[in-house]
Scaffold this motif. Structure first.
Motif, mmCIF file in Angstrom:
data_model
loop_
_atom_site.group_PDB
_atom_site.id
_atom_site.type_symbol
_atom_site.label_atom_id
_atom_site.label_comp_id
_atom_site.label_asym_id
_atom_site.label_seq_id
_atom_site.Cartn_x
_atom_site.Cartn_y
_atom_site.Cartn_z
ATOM 1 N N ASN A 1 -5.721 2.983 -4.876
ATOM 2 C CA ASN A 1 -4.857 2.669 -3.727
ATOM 3 C C ASN A 1 -5.649 2.192 -2.508
ATOM 4 N N TYR B 1 0.827 -1.208 0.000
ATOM 5 C CA TYR B 1 0.000 0.000 0.000
ATOM 6 C C TYR B 1 0.866 1.265 0.000
ATOM 7 N N LEU C 1 1.392 1.285 -4.010
ATOM 8 C CA LEU C 1 0.120 1.746 -4.573
ATOM 9 C C LEU C 1 -0.221 3.210 -4.340
ATOM 10 N N LYS C 2 0.032 3.708 -3.126
ATOM 11 C CA LYS C 2 -0.554 4.989 -2.722
ATOM 12 C C LYS C 2 -0.263 6.140 -3.687
#
Lengths: 45, 299
Positions: free
Chosen positions: B145, B134, B138-139
């Motif tokens: 996300n 994460y 992703l963020k």
């Protein structure tokens, strides 16, 4: 005794409270490990 | 500057280290983990149960500290986070990294010792998922996300259940799915009224990338399967009427609030009362739902 400058005083203070907290946490973990061991032994009996 | 001050960096205050663990987020994590443990069909030795919950708390704290270590630059740009210990310089990045790794590793080892290998493995994976998949991966890359990253926060009830039973089952899997589906409407409701913060920091949150209307639609769409999963344990015979009725009423209110968000046309955060209401209620929703699950099991 001569007074410490403010920054030194803060460092000493933080070191002291850090040491105290570490001691408490270590003691807590010793007790916890002891309790876990007893619990595991009693489960296996 | 004195000799001590030039050779010794100022040690962090313990309150700042505690703040690195995101205590408010941890409350929900610990509560859902505890409920997962208490809802399990076997009773656990109180000392081992306490240790398992402590491990979930320490693991969540460690993952949060690693998140703050990696996101110090982002936190400094956002009004909501700029007073955190790292952006203000009250804690050094190195201290935060060591603290996060120490808590994470310690929690996994202790979980293995007190509960079982599977619980420790899931705990380790959840920390990795939050801190690496994460936070790092992703963020900053995708507006989805929160959808994928939400899985990290969904693990605690599963870990609690597995710590007690040593095995996976349908009910904890549904609890995992419930938090997984709850996270997008919860976070997107928040991100709607703080979207300028995310935009300034360059985080591709859905309202920033897809716009306010599309986010409102997604909030409502995710609320539908979330409500279905919340109620599902009752018709499946996994819980009793107490949980079933509570889940039905609360999910109905959740859907009604999500519908008010859907029809809201406001673009100014000051006029986003519906979004603020849904965000606040979503926290109560999860607390009451999991509380009802435990009551249902023990009454």
């Amino acid at each position: 005794m001569a007074e410490l400058p403010p920054e030194d005083e803060l460092i000493r203070q933080r070191q002291k409270s850090g040491s105290r907290l570490t001691a408490i946490l270590l003691f807590g973990f010793v007790v916890l490990f002891f309790a876990i061991t007893i619990a595991k032994i009693s489960l296996n009996q | 500057m004195t000799a001590l001050a030039t050779t010794t960096p100022i040690p962090p205050d313990w309150r700042d280290l505690f703040a690195l663990t995101k205590p408010r987020v941890m409350t929900l994590v610990v509560f859902t983990g505890l409920c997962g443990l208490l809802a399990a069909p076997t009773s656990m030795n109180p000392v081992l149960a306490f240790t398992a919950i402590l491990c979930i708390a320490l693991g969540a704290g460690g993952a949060a500290a690693l998140n703050m270590w990696y996101e110090a630059d982002l936190d400094a740009k956002m009004r909501r986070t700029r007073d955190r210990p790292l952006p203000t310089g009250r804690v050094s990045r190195q201290t935060a990294l060591h603290f996060g790794i120490g808590l994470s590793a310690g929690s996994v080892v202790l979980m293995d010792l007190a509960a079982n290998h599977l619980a420790a493995l899931i705990l380790a994976f959840s920390i990795f998922f939050y801190a690496v998949i994460y936070t790092v991966w992703l963020k900053r890359r995708t507006p989805q996300n929160i959808v994928i990253g939400g899985a990290a926060g969904a693990f605690p009830p599963l870990i609690g259940w597995v710590a007690a039973t040593g095995d996976l089952a349908i009910l904890p899997t549904l609890l995992f799915l419930l938090i997984f589906l709850w996270t997008p409407p919860h976070f997107w409701a928040l991100s709607l009224f703080v979207r300028s913060d995310y935009a300034n920091a360059g985080v591709p949150m859905l309202p920033v990338v897809a716009g306010v209307s599309a986010t409102r639609r997604q909030v409502f769409l995710y609320s539908l399967p979330m409500a279905a999963v919340a109620i599902a344990p009752w018709p499946l015979g996994l819980t009793g009427a107490l949980y079933g009725l509570t889940a039905s009423v609360l999910s109905g209110v959740f859907l009604a609030l999500a519908a008010t968000v859907l029809v809201n046309r406001a673009t100014d955060p000051a006029d986003m009362k519906a979004e603020k209401k849904l965000f606040a209620f979503s926290i109560v929703y999860l607390f009451v739902l999991f509380g009802a699950l435990v009551l249902d099991r023990w009454m």
